[in-house]
Design a protein around this motif. Structure first.
Motif, short mmCIF file in Angstrom:
data_model
loop_
_atom_site.label_atom_id
_atom_site.label_comp_id
_atom_site.label_asym_id
_atom_site.label_seq_id
_atom_site.Cartn_x
_atom_site.Cartn_y
_atom_site.Cartn_z
N LEU A 130 17.53 17.74 7.65
CA LEU A 130 16.98 17.29 8.84
C LEU A 130 15.51 17.50 8.86
O LEU A 130 14.76 17.64 9.68
CB LEU A 130 17.53 18.81 9.80
CG LEU A 130 18.76 18.79 9.97
CD1 LEU A 130 19.10 20.15 10.98
CD2 LEU A 130 19.63 17.67 10.63
N PRO A 132 12.06 15.79 6.48
CA PRO A 132 11.46 14.77 5.91
C PRO A 132 11.08 15.22 4.38
O PRO A 132 10.72 16.26 4.28
CB PRO A 132 10.25 14.23 6.70
CG PRO A 132 10.24 14.77 7.97
CD PRO A 132 11.03 15.89 8.06
N LYS A 144 15.46 19.28 13.32
CA LYS A 144 16.14 18.89 14.58
C LYS A 144 17.49 18.41 14.42
O LYS A 144 17.73 17.26 13.80
CB LYS A 144 15.27 17.98 15.41
CG LYS A 144 13.94 18.50 15.81
CD LYS A 144 13.08 17.28 16.56
CE LYS A 144 11.88 17.99 16.60
NZ LYS A 144 11.02 16.82 17.55
N SER A 147 19.78 14.67 16.72
CA SER A 147 18.62 14.04 17.46
C SER A 147 18.93 12.73 17.14
O SER A 147 18.42 11.61 17.98
CB SER A 147 17.31 14.29 16.53
OG SER A 147 17.22 13.64 15.29
N GLY A 148 19.77 12.40 16.08
CA GLY A 148 20.07 10.93 15.73
C GLY A 148 18.95 10.26 14.88
O GLY A 148 19.27 9.04 14.33
N GLU A 149 17.91 10.87 14.64
CA GLU A 149 16.96 10.41 13.93
C GLU A 149 17.39 10.20 12.37
O GLU A 149 17.88 11.12 11.70
CB GLU A 149 15.67 11.55 13.84
CG GLU A 149 14.36 11.01 12.95
CD GLU A 149 13.23 11.85 13.06
OE1 GLU A 149 12.24 11.40 12.25
OE2 GLU A 149 13.58 12.92 13.61
N ARG A 150 16.94 8.88 11.87
CA ARG A 150 17.19 8.71 10.49
C ARG A 150 16.04 8.77 9.46
O ARG A 150 14.94 8.04 9.72
CB ARG A 150 17.67 7.10 10.49
CG ARG A 150 19.01 6.92 11.13
CD ARG A 150 19.53 5.41 11.02
NE ARG A 150 20.03 5.40 9.46
CZ ARG A 150 21.25 5.58 9.15
NH1 ARG A 150 22.24 6.11 9.91
NH2 ARG A 150 21.55 5.29 8.07
N LEU A 151 15.90 9.91 9.04
CA LEU A 151 14.83 10.21 8.11
C LEU A 151 14.64 9.12 7.22
O LEU A 151 15.74 8.82 6.40
CB LEU A 151 15.08 11.63 7.41
CG LEU A 151 14.95 12.79 8.53
CD1 LEU A 151 15.19 14.15 7.96
CD2 LEU A 151 13.56 12.71 9.44
N LYS A 152 13.57 8.75 6.81
CA LYS A 152 13.46 7.85 5.54
C LYS A 152 13.52 8.46 4.19
O LYS A 152 12.94 9.62 3.87
CB LYS A 152 11.76 7.19 5.85
CG LYS A 152 11.93 6.26 6.93
CD LYS A 152 10.41 5.67 7.13
CE LYS A 152 10.33 4.79 8.20
NZ LYS A 152 9.03 4.13 8.35
N GLN A 179 23.54 11.30 6.61
CA GLN A 179 23.68 9.80 7.53
C GLN A 179 24.95 9.17 7.26
O GLN A 179 25.38 8.49 8.15
CB GLN A 179 22.32 8.86 6.96
CG GLN A 179 20.91 9.33 7.27
CD GLN A 179 19.86 8.81 6.77
OE1 GLN A 179 20.22 7.72 6.08
NE2 GLN A 179 18.81 9.06 7.18
N ARG A 182 27.31 10.55 9.49
CA ARG A 182 27.09 10.10 11.09
C ARG A 182 27.60 8.62 10.90
O ARG A 182 28.42 8.32 12.03
CB ARG A 182 25.70 10.21 11.31
CG ARG A 182 25.20 11.54 11.50
CD ARG A 182 23.52 11.36 11.67
NE ARG A 182 23.10 13.03 11.87
CZ ARG A 182 21.60 12.98 11.70
NH1 ARG A 182 20.84 12.13 11.40
NH2 ARG A 182 21.20 14.36 11.83
#
Length: 338
Positions: A130, A132, A144, A147-152, A179, A182
């Motif tokens: 979670l 970067p 987080k 959040s659905g955020e896709r970290l690079k 990822q 998910r």
């Protein structure tokens, strides 16, 4: 509940997995344990706390190999997936970290989808999934979940030498495996319910460590931080027994949980200055040279609201974790000197 239900546990030979096995057995479930080498069965039985008839072993040398789980999920009701390449176990980020983590996770999920009896799956990830890459030393760190955020992730980059580099490679594997998890849930919509745990840095007594020389993982990072001027890891800790207890709590409350939910498992960060205070006060025989930083209580902001609500874990304190680790290591050192 539990009397005739079977939990398949992948990663049972590890620091966290060993506690998960015992907590699961004590809760009344049967377990089927995946081992890479047949000789591991004997060492596992040395710390098992359950009846032999409630424990079964299956030999899977390579979790990422096609067909690795063929047939081993027959009769299984639930799955705990804890296996993952650990920091320092290799240098090639793709071969030693990312591919085993991603393929091992997707392989078990694909196989589980074919078994209607399987109702619930827990995937153990990490707080690093979670954050970067490189963000661990850039406070404030605010992981987080959900959040659905896709970290690079750039696995072609040049990684630092030593433990920091291994930690970043491990983090990359955790980000990509999460990822993939998910994506699997969104695309496949499996009949089973799936949740993910993101523990912070896991400390506590080890069931698998037999000698002081075997000290490793986060316990080793704690021990090795004490004589250093700066700590090696943040003081965002969770007790290994709390992580194990969370598995059983989730299993018992699975009907009320939502599939795809991610839970951060952690006590609240308490600062390395407090770690030093505990050690100086209670373990005067240990040399402590820590000065404050680079990780302080204010560097990390960990939100365990969902775990508090759904799992009702009473988190062991950071002080208790330090005591547990140091008491065990001092006892092992004394044993070695006899």
């Amino acid at each position: 509940m539990g009397a005739n239900e079977v939990v398949f546990i992948i990663g049972a030979t590890g620091f966290i997995g060993s506690h998960v096995v015992n907590y699961t057995l004590q809760a009344g479930y049967k377990v089927r344990l995946s081992i890479r080498r047949k000789e591991q069965e004997q060492s596992i039985r040395a710390w098992l706390q359950g009846r032999d008839e409630n424990v079964e072993f299956v030999h899977i040398p390579d979790l990422a190999k096609p067909g690795a789980f063929q047939g081993v999920l027959d009769g299984i009701d639930y799955i705990f997936h804890l296996a993952s390449p650990l920091p320092g176990k290799g240098d090639d980020v793709r071969k030693d970290y990312v591919e085993p983590a991603v393929t091992g996770t997707t392989a078990i999920l694909e196989q589980a989808k074919r078994h209607e009896r399987i109702k619930f799956v827990i995937v153990v990830s990490s707080i690093l999934a979670l954050i970067p890459m490189g963000g661990i030393r850039k406070p404030p760190v605010i992981p987080k979940a959900n959040s659905g955020e896709r970290l690079k992730v750039d696995i072609t980059r040049k990684f630092p030498a030593g433990f920091p580099g291994h930690g970043m490679k491990y983090g990359a594997s955790k980000i990509l495996a999460q990822q993939a998890t998910r994506d699997f849930v969104a695309k496949e919509r499996p009949l089973f319910k799936l949740i993910t745990f993101h523990p912070t840095f896991v400390l506590g007594d080890s069931l698998i460590q037999r000698t002081f020389k075997e000290l490793d993982g986060m316990n080793a990072q704690l021990w090795n931080s004490l004589p250093s001027e700066e700590p090696l890891i943040p003081s965002a800790f969770v007790h290994v027994r709390d992580v194990a207890q969370a598995h059983v709590a989730a299993l018992r409350n699975r009907d009320s949980l939502n599939t795809g939910t991610e839970y951060i498992l952690s006590t609240q960060p308490f600062g390395w200055d407090r770690v030093a205070d505990v050690v100086k006060a209670e373990f005067p025989q240990i040399d402590v040279r820590l000065r404050k930083g680079p990780f302080s209580q204010d560097d990390w902001h960990v939100d365990t609201t969902l775990a508090d609500r759904d799992l009702q874990i009473k988190w062991r304190s950071g002080e208790d974790m330090v005591r547990n680790v140091l008491n065990q290591q001092l006892a092992l050192k004394q044993k070695a000197s006899l």
